[in-house]
Scaffold this motif. Structure first.
Motif, short mmCIF file in Angstrom:
data_model
loop_
_atom_site.label_atom_id
_atom_site.label_comp_id
_atom_site.label_asym_id
_atom_site.label_seq_id
_atom_site.Cartn_x
_atom_site.Cartn_y
_atom_site.Cartn_z
N VAL B 101 56.84 -17.30 -55.72
CA VAL B 101 56.30 -15.96 -55.90
C VAL B 101 57.38 -14.98 -56.35
CG1 VAL B 101 55.25 -14.02 -54.68
CG2 VAL B 101 54.42 -16.34 -54.28
N MET B 102 58.61 -15.16 -55.84
CA MET B 102 59.65 -14.16 -56.11
C MET B 102 60.38 -14.37 -57.43
SD MET B 102 61.34 -13.21 -52.43
CE MET B 102 61.66 -14.83 -51.82
N LEU B 103 60.25 -15.57 -58.03
CA LEU B 103 61.05 -15.87 -59.23
C LEU B 103 60.86 -14.84 -60.35
CD1 LEU B 103 62.99 -17.74 -60.78
CD2 LEU B 103 60.99 -18.99 -61.60
N ALA B 104 59.60 -14.61 -60.74
CA ALA B 104 59.36 -13.72 -61.88
C ALA B 104 59.77 -12.27 -61.58
CB ALA B 104 57.90 -13.81 -62.33
N PRO B 105 59.37 -11.70 -60.41
CA PRO B 105 59.83 -10.34 -60.13
C PRO B 105 61.36 -10.23 -60.11
CG PRO B 105 58.09 -10.96 -58.60
CD PRO B 105 58.43 -12.19 -59.39
N ARG B 106 62.02 -11.26 -59.63
CA ARG B 106 63.49 -11.23 -59.60
C ARG B 106 64.07 -11.23 -61.00
NH1 ARG B 106 64.93 -16.33 -57.15
NH2 ARG B 106 66.94 -15.92 -58.09
N ARG B 107 63.60 -12.16 -61.83
CA ARG B 107 64.20 -12.32 -63.15
C ARG B 107 63.72 -11.26 -64.13
NH1 ARG B 107 68.70 -14.26 -63.09
NH2 ARG B 107 68.51 -14.44 -65.35
N VAL B 108 62.43 -10.91 -64.08
CA VAL B 108 61.89 -10.00 -65.08
C VAL B 108 62.08 -8.55 -64.67
CG1 VAL B 108 59.83 -9.38 -66.37
CG2 VAL B 108 60.21 -11.75 -65.75
N ARG B 109 61.82 -8.25 -63.39
CA ARG B 109 61.96 -6.86 -62.93
C ARG B 109 63.34 -6.59 -62.35
NH1 ARG B 109 57.20 -5.41 -64.05
NH2 ARG B 109 55.28 -6.09 -63.04
N GLY B 110 64.13 -7.63 -62.16
CA GLY B 110 65.49 -7.44 -61.67
C GLY B 110 65.55 -7.03 -60.21
N LEU B 111 64.52 -7.37 -59.43
CA LEU B 111 64.53 -7.02 -58.01
C LEU B 111 65.26 -8.10 -57.21
CD1 LEU B 111 60.79 -5.94 -57.82
CD2 LEU B 111 62.78 -4.42 -57.83
N SER B 112 65.82 -7.71 -56.07
CA SER B 112 66.50 -8.69 -55.23
C SER B 112 65.51 -9.28 -54.23
CB SER B 112 67.65 -8.04 -54.49
OG SER B 112 67.14 -7.19 -53.49
N ARG B 113 65.90 -10.44 -53.67
CA ARG B 113 65.05 -11.06 -52.66
C ARG B 113 64.79 -10.10 -51.50
NH1 ARG B 113 68.04 -15.64 -54.17
NH2 ARG B 113 66.75 -17.41 -54.76
N GLU B 114 65.82 -9.33 -51.14
CA GLU B 114 65.69 -8.41 -50.01
C GLU B 114 64.65 -7.32 -50.32
OE1 GLU B 114 68.84 -9.34 -51.24
OE2 GLU B 114 68.67 -10.94 -49.77
N ASP B 115 64.70 -6.83 -51.59
CA ASP B 115 63.71 -5.82 -52.00
C ASP B 115 62.30 -6.39 -51.90
OD1 ASP B 115 65.76 -4.15 -52.66
OD2 ASP B 115 65.77 -4.67 -54.79
N LEU B 116 62.18 -7.66 -52.33
CA LEU B 116 60.85 -8.25 -52.48
C LEU B 116 60.26 -8.71 -51.16
CD1 LEU B 116 61.59 -10.25 -55.70
CD2 LEU B 116 59.78 -8.57 -55.47
N ARG B 117 61.14 -9.17 -50.26
CA ARG B 117 60.70 -9.84 -49.04
C ARG B 117 59.53 -9.15 -48.34
NH1 ARG B 117 60.78 -14.96 -47.00
NH2 ARG B 117 62.61 -15.35 -48.28
N PRO B 118 59.61 -7.82 -48.04
CA PRO B 118 58.49 -7.19 -47.31
C PRO B 118 57.17 -7.25 -48.07
CG PRO B 118 60.37 -5.68 -47.53
CD PRO B 118 60.68 -6.86 -48.36
N LYS B 119 57.25 -6.96 -49.37
CA LYS B 119 56.02 -6.93 -50.17
C LYS B 119 55.40 -8.32 -50.28
CE LYS B 119 55.22 -3.70 -53.61
NZ LYS B 119 55.92 -3.02 -54.72
N VAL B 120 56.27 -9.32 -50.48
CA VAL B 120 55.79 -10.69 -50.63
C VAL B 120 55.19 -11.17 -49.30
CG1 VAL B 120 56.55 -13.08 -50.95
CG2 VAL B 120 57.32 -11.31 -52.54
N THR B 121 55.86 -10.85 -48.21
CA THR B 121 55.33 -11.23 -46.89
C THR B 121 53.96 -10.61 -46.69
OG1 THR B 121 57.59 -11.18 -46.09
CG2 THR B 121 55.86 -11.32 -44.43
N GLN B 122 53.82 -9.37 -47.12
CA GLN B 122 52.55 -8.67 -47.00
C GLN B 122 51.45 -9.39 -47.78
OE1 GLN B 122 52.85 -4.74 -48.55
NE2 GLN B 122 50.82 -4.13 -47.81
#
Lengths: 286, 243
Positions: B101-122
């Motif tokens: 789930v996090m691969l594309a937001p990380r690579r395309v939007r340049g977000l970090s795992r830490e940024d993404l973690r709460p939203k992805v968990t949600q």
């Protein structure tokens, strides 16, 4: 590893009495084992009894299986083998990196990279088409012949280069077959998420492709371990050359047998391990 | 309602086989459009054309009034706005569900795992998979894999979601959990286009049903009309076979 083995064992540990089928199959198995044992023992007996009856056996035994010579030369051979291990240790990573780079060149789709693709194809064609010894001779004798200054005429450098050139061509082909084995739908899925082709290759295709070809590459590296001995032709006194020196010293071929044993001690476990990985992968696929 | 996605005269051929023979379709903002029709009628190809996985041969596709079918247009920004979920999930097998789930937001939007973690968990929690985040795809059931694939597409915050027969590979008892996800998305007003064989749910959820036959949209309308009183003989024949 524990996971797969537990998944694979479909048989449940049955505490109850064996079924008719189980009794029948156990009978078949016992019979097969008995026949295999008898057959193996008779072949072994035949070899042990018949070979010494050959007229030249005494001479062969003295020349190849001389315990005294073996004991005297074996430690020296082991020392020399360290050099093989070292050459292998610095060649293998270079080969892996070069092979990967060439595989990626051959997969390059952008038109600007066409020359790279052409070069990659030519490279694999040329170096897979030549005997390793020939490449070692041409580079090992040819390049130092340019009259390079002291550290740059070392046979270690040019011998290593020869091995890297030949083996990276094979590794590149293996990796490329791994890349081809990844289904197009994986690339589609990556593209549909907005990933670039580069990212799709780096994060989706390559990690899986490389994993798929680990066993095939292991076989290549086992072959490399043996071919390191070919560098002896351009100078380095590794185990094969050292065995030759001992042969002349003792006028006896036993050192070669010792060298063979040392090679086998390394390559047989490695080959078994590669086979094990290959089987595991085949099982996982079905 | 305004048209979010408009297709006019879309044609697509593979070699000598023309799969889409001039398709006209409008998808309004927040609308749920179901494409039905026999295997080979062009449903999947049409979806793949909509997010530019397949370039179209003729016709035009507009997204928010912008021509996205222009040859030579960079497809990546478009694909980020239009998510697609495939029949065969196509999860990346060497990554955990969360990493998928996090691969594309990380690579395309340049977000970090830490940024993404709460939203992805949600997102995982919302679809009842919060205890499966660290599992690999082969440790998940088909229904769970398909829900992870949906979460993966949603994580890019698309404006339109395309679903290509997402329940066809699932056991009947797993279909429900995936359809629940669709219900939830509909409630939130996501614009969706689905290719499907699930006629019963089309009746319940669809705003518009399109019947595709041999590369054309033969008939379209609200489900209560199309299912109850189909005009075309081909539609009648198809519906009588599948209903």
């Amino acid at each position: 590893m524990v996971d797969t083995s537990s998944q694979n064992s479909t048989k449940k540990p049955s505490a109850e009495a064996p079924t008719r089928r189980e009794v029948y199959e156990a009978g078949i198995r016992r019979r097969a084992n008995r026949i295999a044992l008898i057959s193996t023992v008779s072949v072994a007996l035949a070899i042990v009894v018949l070979v010494p009856l050959a007229p030249g056996w005494d001479a062969v035994q003295r020349a190849f299986f001389n315990g005294r010579v073996f004991a005297a030369t074996f430690p020296g051979l082991l020392d020399a083998f360290l050099l093989n291990v070292m050459i292998f240790a610095w060649s293998a990573p270079l080969i892996a990196v070069t092979g990967l780079a060439i595989a990626l060149c051959r997969d390059a789709r952008a038109p600007a990279l066409f020359p790279l693709r052409l070069l990659g194809t030519a490279y694999t064609d040329v170096f897979r088409g030549l005997p390793v010894v020939l490449v070692i001779y041409i580079i090992g004798f040819g390049v130092p012949g340019l009259g390079l200054p002291r550290p740059w005429n070392s046979p270690y450098i040019w011998g290593t280069l020869a091995l890297v050139l030949v083996y990276s061509a094979y590794v590149a082909e293996v990796i490329r077959s791994g890349i081809d084995s990844i289904h197009q739908s994986q690339r589609s899925a990556a593209a549909s998420l907005g990933l670039s082709d580069r990212d799709a290759m780096r994060f989706v295709v390559l990690p899986k492709a490389i994993r798929n070809v680990v066993p095939a590459n292991m076989n290549l590296f086992i072959a490399l371990q043996k071919d390191v001995a070919l560098l002896s032709f351009i100078g380095p006194v590794e185990i094969f050359r050292q065995a030759g020196v001992y042969k002349s010293l003792y006028a006896n071929f036993t050192p070669y047998v010792g060298a063979a044993l040392i090679f086998l001690a390394l390559t047989i476990p490695a080959t078994r391990y590669a086979d094990y990985l290959m089987n595991k992968q085949n099982r996982a696929r079905t | 309602m305004t048209a979010k996605l408009v297709l006019r005269g879309v044609r697509k051929r593979f070699g000598s086989l023309e799969v889409c023979k001039g398709i006209d379709l409008e998808v309004a903002e927040g609308e749920m459009v179901w494409l039905i029709g026999a295997t080979g009628s062009g449903k999947s190809t049409l979806l793949r054309c909509m997010n530019l996985l397949e370039p179209i041969d003729d016709g035009t596709i507009w997204l928010d009034g912008l021509d996205i079918s222009e040859p030579g247009l960079d497809p990546q920004p478009v694909r980020q706005k239009i998510g697609i979920v495939f029949q065969s999930y196509n999860l990346f097998p060497h990554m955990t569900a969360a990493e998928n789930v996090m691969l594309a937001p990380r690579r395309v939007r340049g977000l970090s795992r830490e940024d993404l973690r709460p939203k992805v968990t949600q997102l995982f929690t919302r679809f009842g998979l919060d205890d499966r985040m660290e599992h690999y795809p082969d440790q998940l059931s088909g229904g769970q894999q398909q829900r992870v694939a949906i979460i993966r597409a949603l994580a890019m915050q698309p404006q339109i979601m395309l679903f290509d027969e997402i329940t066809s590979a699932l056991d009947p008892e797993l279909v429900g959990e995936v359809l629940d996800v669709l219900r939830e998305l509909r409630r939130q007003g996501m614009t969706m286009v689905l290719a499907t064989h699930e006629m019963g749910f089309a009746r319940e959820l669809a705003d518009k049903v399109c019947f595709l036959d041999a590369g054309r949209i033969l008939e379209q309308g609200p489900p209560e009309v199309l299912f109850a009183k189909p005009r075309e003989a081909r539609t009648k024949a198809f519906l009588s076979r599948v209903l």
